[in-house]
Write a protein that holds these residues in place. Structure first.
Motif, PDB file in Angstrom:
ATOM      1  N   THR A 190       0.814  -1.230   0.000  1.00 45.54           N
ATOM      2  CA  THR A 190       0.000   0.000   0.000  1.00 45.54           C
ATOM      3  C   THR A 190       0.838   1.265   0.000  1.00 45.54           C
ATOM      4  OG1 THR A 190      -0.127  -0.100   2.429  1.00 45.54           O
ATOM      5  CG2 THR A 190      -1.918  -1.132   1.186  1.00 45.54           C
ATOM      6  N   ALA A 191       2.145   1.088   0.152  1.00 44.90           N
ATOM      7  CA  ALA A 191       3.024   2.280   0.183  1.00 44.90           C
ATOM      8  C   ALA A 191       3.217   2.817  -1.229  1.00 44.90           C
ATOM      9  CB  ALA A 191       4.373   1.913   0.797  1.00 44.90           C
ATOM     10  N   PRO A 192       3.296   4.130  -1.365  1.00 42.20           N
ATOM     11  CA  PRO A 192       3.610   4.721  -2.678  1.00 42.20           C
ATOM     12  C   PRO A 192       4.978   4.247  -3.161  1.00 42.20           C
ATOM     13  CG  PRO A 192       2.805   6.389  -1.143  1.00 42.20           C
ATOM     14  CD  PRO A 192       3.040   5.153  -0.348  1.00 42.20           C
ATOM     15  N   ALA A 193       5.153   4.241  -4.456  1.00 45.40           N
ATOM     16  CA  ALA A 193       6.382   3.715  -5.041  1.00 45.40           C
ATOM     17  C   ALA A 193       7.626   4.426  -4.518  1.00 45.40           C
ATOM     18  CB  ALA A 193       6.313   3.810  -6.569  1.00 45.40           C
ATOM     19  N   GLU A 194       7.513   5.736  -4.317  1.00 44.27           N
ATOM     20  CA  GLU A 194       8.690   6.494  -3.870  1.00 44.27           C
ATOM     21  C   GLU A 194       9.025   6.212  -2.385  1.00 44.27           C
ATOM     22  OE1 GLU A 194       5.042   9.082  -3.469  1.00 44.27           O
ATOM     23  OE2 GLU A 194       5.921   7.727  -4.968  1.00 44.27           O
ATOM     24  N   GLN A 195       8.071   5.619  -1.621  1.00 44.11           N
ATOM     25  CA  GLN A 195       8.306   5.331  -0.200  1.00 44.11           C
ATOM     26  C   GLN A 195       8.594   3.861   0.079  1.00 44.11           C
ATOM     27  OE1 GLN A 195       5.142   6.853   2.220  1.00 44.11           O
ATOM     28  NE2 GLN A 195       5.266   8.933   1.362  1.00 44.11           N
ATOM     29  N   GLN A 196       8.552   3.026  -0.949  1.00 41.78           N
ATOM     30  CA  GLN A 196       8.710   1.589  -0.712  1.00 41.78           C
ATOM     31  C   GLN A 196      10.082   1.234  -0.156  1.00 41.78           C
ATOM     32  OE1 GLN A 196       7.618  -0.477  -4.317  1.00 41.78           O
ATOM     33  NE2 GLN A 196       5.436  -0.514  -3.731  1.00 41.78           N
TER      34      GLN A 196
END
Length: 362
Positions: free
Chosen positions: A325-331
């Motif tokens: 569920t995390a945004p791609a930039e925060q993974q």
């Protein structure tokens, strides 16, 4: 789920597992101690009415922890003075009925024979009778709390039997002159156990009945001698058979978090597989044991393994959901957070396994 909330839930689960282990350890699940014969008051007896007794246990075999039984073969001998012989002759008491093997079971499969048809008359006027026995016995004092590192005490109990020998009547007493020396024979050892010697208890045992005899309120008291063969578990064979499989599964649980959080399916499969493996291992372990009213050492290890498996599964579910569920930039940041929690789990399980092992054994 936030990181703080996860920390709280994780440590609550860990605290619960420790509390459960210590509670099971110190709760009154332990078997209730029996009333030992040594707690009874032994009154002064007439030495002229003593029956000297000795035993030699040549062979011990067919130990069944589940049935709480074992087989033993050997000899016991009785030596009595003229005063006792007069009582035997007057009351026509068969020699084999002077004493009985109290904890003998399945008498149909036993063999108790006189070594000679008549007692031997000794120079001092006493009579000596040697008896050969081969029988199955019941062990009601088993304590398997530390299984598989338990100690065993296998008793063979002899007691005067005719009611006329009771303390309220003729007060015939068994007197083990030889003590516990020379009790054990060549084949008294058991596979998987170390022979630790023997012990001896002399007592007056009080039944809660007079067996129908109108000879006073103490008509149910009889002289008793208990010979006990003591064993202890061989450490390494028990460790390899029972502890090593548990350690192997726990090692898998500890190493599983080293998988990167992105391998979701593989991570989720490990704790469930480990849980099922622990269940089957415990079933195999308990198949050799009787139903117990307390938790054994190995049971507490498996209980901790169950908790560790469930916590790891919950950890992987949380990590998988957080990563997906995390945004791609925060993974990448989320992955570092998951790895940090994985490390906390690994350290906690290693420390918890040691604490559980120590607390369960004490």
């Amino acid at each position: 789920m936030g990181i703080k909330k996860f920390y709280v839930l994780f440590f609550i689960g860990l605290l619960f597992s420790f509390s459960l282990s210590f509670g099971l350890q110190y709760h009154s699940f332990a078997a209730t101690p029996r009333q030992t014969e040594s707690n009874l008051v032994v009154r002064p007896l007439d030495p002229k009415r003593d029956i000297e007794i000795g035993i030699h246990i040549e062979n011990v075999y067919n130990l069944s922890l589940k049935d709480k039984t074992f087989n033993a073969e050997g000899w016991f001998w009785l030596k009595w003075p003229e005063a006792v012989q007069e009582i035997i002759t007057k009351n026509k008491i068969p020699i084999l009925e002077i004493v009985e093997l109290v904890n003998q079971v399945e008498t149909w499969d036993s063999n108790i024979q006189l070594d000679s048809n008549e007692p031997e008359l000794l120079a001092d006027g006493k009579r000596l009778q040697l008896v050969r026995f081969s029988a199955k016995f019941y062990d009601d004092v088993q304590n398997l709390k530390r299984f598989p590192f338990e100690t065993l005490e296998l008793p063979i109990t002899l007691e005067t039997r005719p009611t006329i020998f009771s303390m309220a009547d003729q007060a015939i007493s068994l007197n083990p002159k030889l003590g516990s020396t020379g009790v054990l024979g060549q084949y008294a050892g058991l596979n998987g156990f170390g022979l630790q010697g023997s012990s001896l208890t002399k007592s007056i045992y009080a039944y809660n009945t007079s067996f129908g005899e109108n000879n006073g309120e103490k008509g149910g008291e009889f002289s008793r001698v208990e010979y006990t063969v003591n064993y202890s578990t061989e450490f390494w064979p028990s460790f390899y058979q029972y502890i090593m499989p548990w350690l192997a599964v726990m090692a898998m649980l500890i190493l599983a978090p080293n998988l990167e959080g992105k391998f979701t399916e593989l991570r989720l499969a490990i704790p469930s597989t480990a849980l099922l493996t622990l269940v089957f291992l415990q079933l195999g372990t308990s198949s050799d044991l009787p139903k117990l009213s307390y938790i054994t050492f190995i049971d507490q290890l498996y209980l901790f393994g169950y908790i560790a498996s469930i916590v790891l599964f919950a950890l992987f579910v949380w990590g998988s959901n957080l990563y997906e569920t995390a945004p791609a930039e925060q993974q990448q940041t989320v992955m570092l957070k998951i790895n940090r929690i994985d490390l906390i789990y690994q350290i906690s399980i290693i420390a918890g396994s040691g604490l559980i092992a120590v607390s369960a054994y004490l």
